[in-house]
Motif scaffolding. Structure first.
Motif, PDB file in Angstrom:
ATOM      1  N   LEU A 215     -12.441  -4.433   2.974  1.00  0.00           N
ATOM      2  CA  LEU A 215     -11.347  -4.403   3.956  1.00  0.00           C
ATOM      3  C   LEU A 215     -11.190  -5.745   4.658  1.00  0.00           C
ATOM      4  O   LEU A 215     -10.456  -5.858   5.630  1.00  0.00           O
ATOM      5  CB  LEU A 215     -11.523  -3.276   4.978  1.00  0.00           C
ATOM      6  N   GLY A 216     -11.896  -6.766   4.171  1.00  0.00           N
ATOM      7  CA  GLY A 216     -11.800  -8.111   4.730  1.00  0.00           C
ATOM      8  C   GLY A 216     -10.995  -9.015   3.819  1.00  0.00           C
ATOM      9  O   GLY A 216     -10.621  -8.643   2.688  1.00  0.00           O
ATOM     10  N   MET A 217     -10.719 -10.214   4.298  1.00  0.00           N
ATOM     11  CA  MET A 217      -9.906 -11.168   3.549  1.00  0.00           C
ATOM     12  C   MET A 217     -10.405 -11.294   2.107  1.00  0.00           C
ATOM     13  O   MET A 217     -11.598 -11.457   1.865  1.00  0.00           O
ATOM     14  CB  MET A 217      -9.933 -12.534   4.228  1.00  0.00           C
ATOM     15  N   SER A 218      -9.464 -11.262   1.195  1.00  0.00           N
ATOM     16  CA  SER A 218      -9.773 -11.377  -0.224  1.00  0.00           C
ATOM     17  C   SER A 218      -9.840 -12.849  -0.620  1.00  0.00           C
ATOM     18  O   SER A 218      -8.844 -13.567  -0.511  1.00  0.00           O
ATOM     19  CB  SER A 218      -8.678 -10.688  -1.041  1.00  0.00           C
ATOM     20  N   PRO A 219     -11.005 -13.314  -1.082  1.00  0.00           N
ATOM     21  CA  PRO A 219     -11.082 -14.704  -1.541  1.00  0.00           C
ATOM     22  C   PRO A 219     -10.078 -15.007  -2.655  1.00  0.00           C
ATOM     23  O   PRO A 219      -9.473 -16.079  -2.670  1.00  0.00           O
ATOM     24  CB  PRO A 219     -12.523 -14.844  -2.037  1.00  0.00           C
ATOM     25  N   SER A 220      -9.868 -14.065  -3.563  1.00  0.00           N
ATOM     26  CA  SER A 220      -8.926 -14.325  -4.651  1.00  0.00           C
ATOM     27  C   SER A 220      -7.490 -14.406  -4.131  1.00  0.00           C
ATOM     28  O   SER A 220      -6.717 -15.256  -4.592  1.00  0.00           O
ATOM     29  CB  SER A 220      -9.050 -13.270  -5.760  1.00  0.00           C
ATOM     30  N   SER A 221      -7.126 -13.569  -3.153  1.00  0.00           N
ATOM     31  CA  SER A 221      -5.783 -13.660  -2.564  1.00  0.00           C
ATOM     32  C   SER A 221      -5.609 -14.973  -1.804  1.00  0.00           C
ATOM     33  O   SER A 221      -4.543 -15.587  -1.851  1.00  0.00           O
ATOM     34  CB  SER A 221      -5.517 -12.488  -1.622  1.00  0.00           C
ATOM     35  N   LEU A 222      -6.653 -15.381  -1.090  1.00  0.00           N
ATOM     36  CA  LEU A 222      -6.605 -16.651  -0.364  1.00  0.00           C
ATOM     37  C   LEU A 222      -6.413 -17.807  -1.340  1.00  0.00           C
ATOM     38  O   LEU A 222      -5.533 -18.658  -1.155  1.00  0.00           O
ATOM     39  CB  LEU A 222      -7.884 -16.847   0.457  1.00  0.00           C
TER      40      LEU A 222
ATOM     41  N   PHE B  34       0.845  -1.189   0.000  1.00  0.00           N
ATOM     42  CA  PHE B  34       0.000   0.000   0.000  1.00  0.00           C
ATOM     43  C   PHE B  34       0.879   1.237   0.000  1.00  0.00           C
ATOM     44  O   PHE B  34       1.865   1.311   0.713  1.00  0.00           O
ATOM     45  CB  PHE B  34      -0.864   0.031   1.247  1.00  0.00           C
ATOM     46  N   ASP B  35       0.516   2.214  -0.798  1.00  0.00           N
ATOM     47  CA  ASP B  35       1.214   3.487  -0.756  1.00  0.00           C
ATOM     48  C   ASP B  35       0.298   4.518  -0.090  1.00  0.00           C
ATOM     49  O   ASP B  35      -0.797   4.183   0.383  1.00  0.00           O
ATOM     50  CB  ASP B  35       1.656   3.929  -2.150  1.00  0.00           C
ATOM     51  N   GLN B  36       0.713   5.761  -0.067  1.00  0.00           N
ATOM     52  CA  GLN B  36      -0.055   6.812   0.605  1.00  0.00           C
ATOM     53  C   GLN B  36      -1.439   6.976  -0.013  1.00  0.00           C
ATOM     54  O   GLN B  36      -2.423   7.177   0.694  1.00  0.00           O
ATOM     55  CB  GLN B  36       0.718   8.140   0.559  1.00  0.00           C
ATOM     56  N   LYS B  37      -1.528   6.873  -1.345  1.00  0.00           N
ATOM     57  CA  LYS B  37      -2.840   7.006  -2.002  1.00  0.00           C
ATOM     58  C   LYS B  37      -3.776   5.869  -1.579  1.00  0.00           C
ATOM     59  O   LYS B  37      -4.961   6.081  -1.365  1.00  0.00           O
ATOM     60  CB  LYS B  37      -2.676   7.043  -3.518  1.00  0.00           C
ATOM     61  N   ASP B  38      -3.230   4.647  -1.475  1.00  0.00           N
ATOM     62  CA  ASP B  38      -4.044   3.513  -1.019  1.00  0.00           C
ATOM     63  C   ASP B  38      -4.536   3.756   0.398  1.00  0.00           C
ATOM     64  O   ASP B  38      -5.703   3.500   0.717  1.00  0.00           O
ATOM     65  CB  ASP B  38      -3.233   2.213  -1.067  1.00  0.00           C
ATOM     66  N   PHE B  39      -3.641   4.223   1.239  1.00  0.00           N
ATOM     67  CA  PHE B  39      -4.006   4.518   2.630  1.00  0.00           C
ATOM     68  C   PHE B  39      -5.122   5.548   2.677  1.00  0.00           C
ATOM     69  O   PHE B  39      -6.100   5.387   3.406  1.00  0.00           O
ATOM     70  CB  PHE B  39      -2.776   5.008   3.404  1.00  0.00           C
ATOM     71  N   GLU B  40      -4.988   6.610   1.897  1.00  0.00           N
ATOM     72  CA  GLU B  40      -6.005   7.661   1.875  1.00  0.00           C
ATOM     73  C   GLU B  40      -7.343   7.130   1.374  1.00  0.00           C
ATOM     74  O   GLU B  40      -8.398   7.529   1.868  1.00  0.00           O
ATOM     75  CB  GLU B  40      -5.518   8.835   1.032  1.00  0.00           C
ATOM     76  N   LYS B  41      -7.327   6.207   0.407  1.00  0.00           N
ATOM     77  CA  LYS B  41      -8.566   5.599  -0.081  1.00  0.00           C
ATOM     78  C   LYS B  41      -9.237   4.778   1.017  1.00  0.00           C
ATOM     79  O   LYS B  41     -10.461   4.804   1.154  1.00  0.00           O
ATOM     80  CB  LYS B  41      -8.288   4.713  -1.304  1.00  0.00           C
ATOM     81  N   ILE B  42      -8.444   4.051   1.772  1.00  0.00           N
ATOM     82  CA  ILE B  42      -9.006   3.247   2.866  1.00  0.00           C
ATOM     83  C   ILE B  42      -9.615   4.160   3.920  1.00  0.00           C
ATOM     84  O   ILE B  42     -10.740   3.930   4.386  1.00  0.00           O
ATOM     85  CB  ILE B  42      -7.930   2.333   3.481  1.00  0.00           C
ATOM     86  N   VAL B  43      -8.902   5.201   4.303  1.00  0.00           N
ATOM     87  CA  VAL B  43      -9.423   6.142   5.303  1.00  0.00           C
ATOM     88  C   VAL B  43     -10.707   6.788   4.793  1.00  0.00           C
ATOM     89  O   VAL B  43     -11.693   6.909   5.528  1.00  0.00           O
ATOM     90  CB  VAL B  43      -8.359   7.202   5.669  1.00  0.00           C
ATOM     91  N   SER B  44     -10.722   7.176   3.530  1.00  0.00           N
ATOM     92  CA  SER B  44     -11.918   7.775   2.949  1.00  0.00           C
ATOM     93  C   SER B  44     -13.087   6.788   2.977  1.00  0.00           C
ATOM     94  O   SER B  44     -14.221   7.151   3.314  1.00  0.00           O
ATOM     95  CB  SER B  44     -11.625   8.214   1.517  1.00  0.00           C
ATOM     96  N   PHE B  45     -12.815   5.541   2.632  1.00  0.00           N
ATOM     97  CA  PHE B  45     -13.847   4.503   2.652  1.00  0.00           C
ATOM     98  C   PHE B  45     -14.433   4.346   4.060  1.00  0.00           C
ATOM     99  O   PHE B  45     -15.649   4.289   4.239  1.00  0.00           O
ATOM    100  CB  PHE B  45     -13.240   3.176   2.172  1.00  0.00           C
TER     101      PHE B  45
END
Length: 194
Positions: free
Chosen positions: A128-135, A2-13
């Motif tokens: 923000l929960g476990m990703s089935p595709s990543s799993l 995650f970079d700063q933009k990803d972090f900001e998207k999560i906070v915004s969400f």
């Protein structure tokens, strides 16, 4: 990563999800709408302020009835509940337990308290929960099935359980996760403490 933009998207969400456009987003805030103060005073007056008493019994009975379980047992906190659930599921020393990195530290702590090792798979941005595709990607790449047991090819350790966490009460794609885990003979313990 995650970079700063990803972090900001999560906070915004999170801010949108909890209608909190500015300032601190509290993880929890006490809400007293009924008889809470009266019941608390009764607990103090009767000295049943810990793990026993009629309110604990009523709570356990109500949870059992609501979930359809034969019994329910109240424990001190979510960490203890997860640790007990892992042990009941048969997690043994040096097993691995798959979970997610975006969680409260209690999830990984419970795994370590059960003498197992946490293995982290990524989360979906929208839940923000476990990703089935990543799993599924992790399992396909790193796991072999030996005598109906999932084994990490890199470490040689058994993987017994997957612990997805419902971040801030927002549900992950649990049905997909369960379907994937069934193919690999893995149990699922949901962390819904948040």
């Amino acid at each position: 990563m995650f970079d700063q933009k990803d972090f900001e998207k999560i906070v915004s969400f999170i801010r949108v999800l909890y209608h909190q456009p500015e300032g601190i987003v509290p993880l929890h805030a006490p809400v007293f709408r009924g008889n809470e103060k009266k019941y608390l005073a009764e607990c103090i007056d009767t000295t049943y302020v810990s793990y026993v008493g009629k309110f604990v019994n009523r709570f356990e009975e109500a949870i059992a009835a609501y979930t359809g379980a034969k019994y329910a047992v109240a424990v001190v906190n979510g960490t203890a509940a997860l640790q007990i659930a892992l042990l009941v599921a048969g997690v043994e020393e040096n097993d691995e337990v798959i979970t997610q990195p975006l969680t409260f530290v209690a999830t990984a702590n419970a795994i370590r308290h059960a003498n197992a090792w946490p293995v982290f798979v990524d989360v979906d941005r929208d839940t923000l929960g476990m990703s089935p595709s990543s799993l599924e990607e992790f399992l396909e790449e790193h796991v072999t099935i030996e005598n109906e047991r999932a084994v990490n090819k890199n470490t040689g350790r058994r993987i017994k359980v997957v612990v997805p966490m419902h971040t801030f009460g927002f549900p992950c794609r649990i049905d997909q996760i369960v379907d994937i885990c069934q193919k690999y003979h893995l149990l699922v313990i949901e962390d819904a403490a948040e």
